[in-house]
Structure formats: structure tokens, C-alpha cells
Motif scaffolding. Structure first.
Motif, PDB file in Angstrom:
ATOM      1  N   UNK A  94       0.836  -1.205   0.000  1.00  0.00           N
ATOM      2  CA  UNK A  94       0.000   0.000   0.000  1.00  0.00           C
ATOM      3  C   UNK A  94       0.870   1.254   0.000  1.00  0.00           C
ATOM      4  N   UNK A  95       0.367   2.278  -0.678  1.00  0.00           N
ATOM      5  CA  UNK A  95       1.058   3.566  -0.707  1.00  0.00           C
ATOM      6  C   UNK A  95       0.814   4.270   0.624  1.00  0.00           C
ATOM      7  N   UNK A  96       1.873   4.799   1.209  1.00  0.00           N
ATOM      8  CA  UNK A  96       1.752   5.515   2.473  1.00  0.00           C
ATOM      9  C   UNK A  96       0.960   6.802   2.262  1.00  0.00           C
ATOM     10  N   UNK A  97       0.075   7.106   3.197  1.00  0.00           N
ATOM     11  CA  UNK A  97      -0.733   8.324   3.148  1.00  0.00           C
ATOM     12  C   UNK A  97      -0.161   9.359   4.124  1.00  0.00           C
ATOM     13  N   UNK A  98      -0.203  10.620   3.713  1.00  0.00           N
ATOM     14  CA  UNK A  98       0.300  11.720   4.531  1.00  0.00           C
ATOM     15  C   UNK A  98      -0.842  12.665   4.871  1.00  0.00           C
ATOM     16  N   UNK A  99      -0.819  13.194   6.078  1.00  0.00           N
ATOM     17  CA  UNK A  99      -1.762  14.235   6.484  1.00  0.00           C
ATOM     18  C   UNK A  99      -1.067  15.578   6.323  1.00  0.00           C
ATOM     19  N   UNK A 100      -1.643  16.437   5.483  1.00  0.00           N
ATOM     20  CA  UNK A 100      -1.075  17.758   5.215  1.00  0.00           C
ATOM     21  C   UNK A 100      -2.206  18.782   5.252  1.00  0.00           C
ATOM     22  N   UNK A 101      -1.832  20.051   5.205  1.00  0.00           N
ATOM     23  CA  UNK A 101      -2.799  21.144   5.158  1.00  0.00           C
ATOM     24  C   UNK A 101      -2.421  22.093   4.034  1.00  0.00           C
ATOM     25  N   UNK A 102      -3.439  22.758   3.486  1.00  0.00           N
ATOM     26  CA  UNK A 102      -3.234  23.805   2.498  1.00  0.00           C
ATOM     27  C   UNK A 102      -3.923  25.051   3.040  1.00  0.00           C
ATOM     28  N   UNK A 103      -3.194  26.170   3.094  1.00  0.00           N
ATOM     29  CA  UNK A 103      -3.719  27.404   3.669  1.00  0.00           C
ATOM     30  C   UNK A 103      -3.717  28.536   2.647  1.00  0.00           C
ATOM     31  N   UNK A 104      -4.784  29.338   2.693  1.00  0.00           N
ATOM     32  CA  UNK A 104      -4.875  30.554   1.872  1.00  0.00           C
ATOM     33  C   UNK A 104      -5.668  31.572   2.665  1.00  0.00           C
ATOM     34  N   UNK A 105      -5.294  32.839   2.517  1.00  0.00           N
ATOM     35  CA  UNK A 105      -5.979  33.884   3.271  1.00  0.00           C
ATOM     36  C   UNK A 105      -6.136  35.146   2.437  1.00  0.00           C
TER      37      UNK A 105
ATOM     38  N   UNK B 163      -7.959  26.865   6.085  1.00  0.00           N
ATOM     39  CA  UNK B 163      -6.947  25.812   6.100  1.00  0.00           C
ATOM     40  C   UNK B 163      -7.681  24.521   5.771  1.00  0.00           C
ATOM     41  N   UNK B 164      -7.261  23.864   4.701  1.00  0.00           N
ATOM     42  CA  UNK B 164      -7.906  22.638   4.249  1.00  0.00           C
ATOM     43  C   UNK B 164      -7.011  21.458   4.623  1.00  0.00           C
ATOM     44  N   UNK B 165      -7.549  20.549   5.412  1.00  0.00           N
ATOM     45  CA  UNK B 165      -6.815  19.339   5.802  1.00  0.00           C
ATOM     46  C   UNK B 165      -7.025  18.277   4.728  1.00  0.00           C
ATOM     47  N   UNK B 166      -5.931  17.646   4.324  1.00  0.00           N
ATOM     48  CA  UNK B 166      -5.979  16.628   3.277  1.00  0.00           C
ATOM     49  C   UNK B 166      -5.200  15.393   3.704  1.00  0.00           C
ATOM     50  N   UNK B 167      -5.595  14.258   3.179  1.00  0.00           N
ATOM     51  CA  UNK B 167      -4.796  13.042   3.258  1.00  0.00           C
ATOM     52  C   UNK B 167      -4.416  12.715   1.823  1.00  0.00           C
ATOM     53  N   UNK B 168      -3.100  12.698   1.574  1.00  0.00           N
ATOM     54  CA  UNK B 168      -2.597  12.531   0.205  1.00  0.00           C
ATOM     55  C   UNK B 168      -1.590  11.395   0.160  1.00  0.00           C
ATOM     56  N   UNK B 169      -1.402  10.792  -1.020  1.00  0.00           N
ATOM     57  CA  UNK B 169      -0.400   9.739  -1.131  1.00  0.00           C
ATOM     58  C   UNK B 169       1.018  10.310  -1.018  1.00  0.00           C
ATOM     59  N   UNK B 170       1.900   9.523  -0.451  1.00  0.00           N
ATOM     60  CA  UNK B 170       3.310   9.911  -0.382  1.00  0.00           C
ATOM     61  C   UNK B 170       3.792  10.219  -1.796  1.00  0.00           C
ATOM     62  N   UNK B 171       4.568  11.282  -1.944  1.00  0.00           N
ATOM     63  CA  UNK B 171       5.045  11.696  -3.251  1.00  0.00           C
ATOM     64  C   UNK B 171       4.245  12.848  -3.844  1.00  0.00           C
ATOM     65  N   UNK B 172       3.125  13.211  -3.207  1.00  0.00           N
ATOM     66  CA  UNK B 172       2.330  14.352  -3.671  1.00  0.00           C
ATOM     67  C   UNK B 172       3.144  15.621  -3.528  1.00  0.00           C
ATOM     68  N   UNK B 173       3.113  16.460  -4.558  1.00  0.00           N
ATOM     69  CA  UNK B 173       3.856  17.715  -4.522  1.00  0.00           C
ATOM     70  C   UNK B 173       3.008  18.828  -3.916  1.00  0.00           C
TER      71      UNK B 173
END
Length: 103
Positions: free
Chosen positions: A2-13, A20-30
Motif C-alpha cells: 500500500x502507498x503511504x498516506x500523509x496528512x497535510x494542510x493547504x492554507x490561503x488567506x 486551512x484545508x486538511x488533506x490526506x494525500x499519497x506519499x510523493x504528492x507535490x
């Protein structure tokens, strides 16, 4: 495997609105891919959508030179930087002029 999943956030103001949008993305996501996945144009309809595809990006306040190549790590917060409304040097000059007139 299985591909490892990462918890990241994207922020804009904007001055009047922040998200702030919380995302779970596959490892290697840019960083740029994460911004696309966050679907910011739907949250900020008052901003041209190409702002999010072309804007400079940073991670925790540090600008990224090549966001299309910058792979994210667990817990990263990608920040989308909006264009400056006025050049900082011009703003300082204007403040100095106003202060000089007030003396």
C-alpha cells in the motif's frame, strides 16, 4: 504494498477570510498537487482560479522554488501566497511622506 498516506494542510488567506484545508494525500504528492486537491477556487470564488495554479507557494512560511517538484512530508502546511497589493518600498515611501506632512 500500500502507498503511504500523509496528512497535510493547504492554507490561503484574504484580509477578510482565511481557510486551512486538511488533506490526506499519497506519499510523493507535490505542493502544487496538494493545492489543486484542496479545491481552493470553490472556497474563494471571488479570486480568479488561475491564482491557485500560478501563485507562489511555501511550507510553514518558507518559500518553495519549485512547488511542482517539492514532495510533501507528514504534517506539512502548504501556504498559497497572494500577490502584493503594493510594493513594500512604495508603501514605506508613502508612510514616510504622510508622517513628514503631519509634523
Amino acid at each position: 504494498m500500500a502507498v503511504k498516506q500523509l496528512n497535510v494542510e493547504v492554507a490561503f488567506a484574504l484580509p477578510h477570510k482565511q481557510r486551512i484545508v486538511a488533506l490526506t494525500v499519497p506519499e510523493g504528492t507535490t505542493a502544487r498537487q496538494a493545492v489543486s486537491l484542496a479545491d481552493l477556487p470553490s472556497l474563494f470564488q471571488e479570486v480568479p482560479s488561475d491564482t491557485f495554479t500560478q501563485a507562489p507557494l511555501g511550507i510553514f512560511g518558507k518559500a518553495i522554488r519549485h512547488p511542482e517538484k517539492e514532495a510533501l512530508r507528514e504534517g506539512d502546511r502548504v501556504e498559497v501566497y497572494r500577490p502584493l497589493q503594493i510594493d513594500p518600498k512604495a508603501a514605506r515611501l508613502e508612510r514616510a511622506k504622510r508622517q513628514a506632512k503631519g509634523q
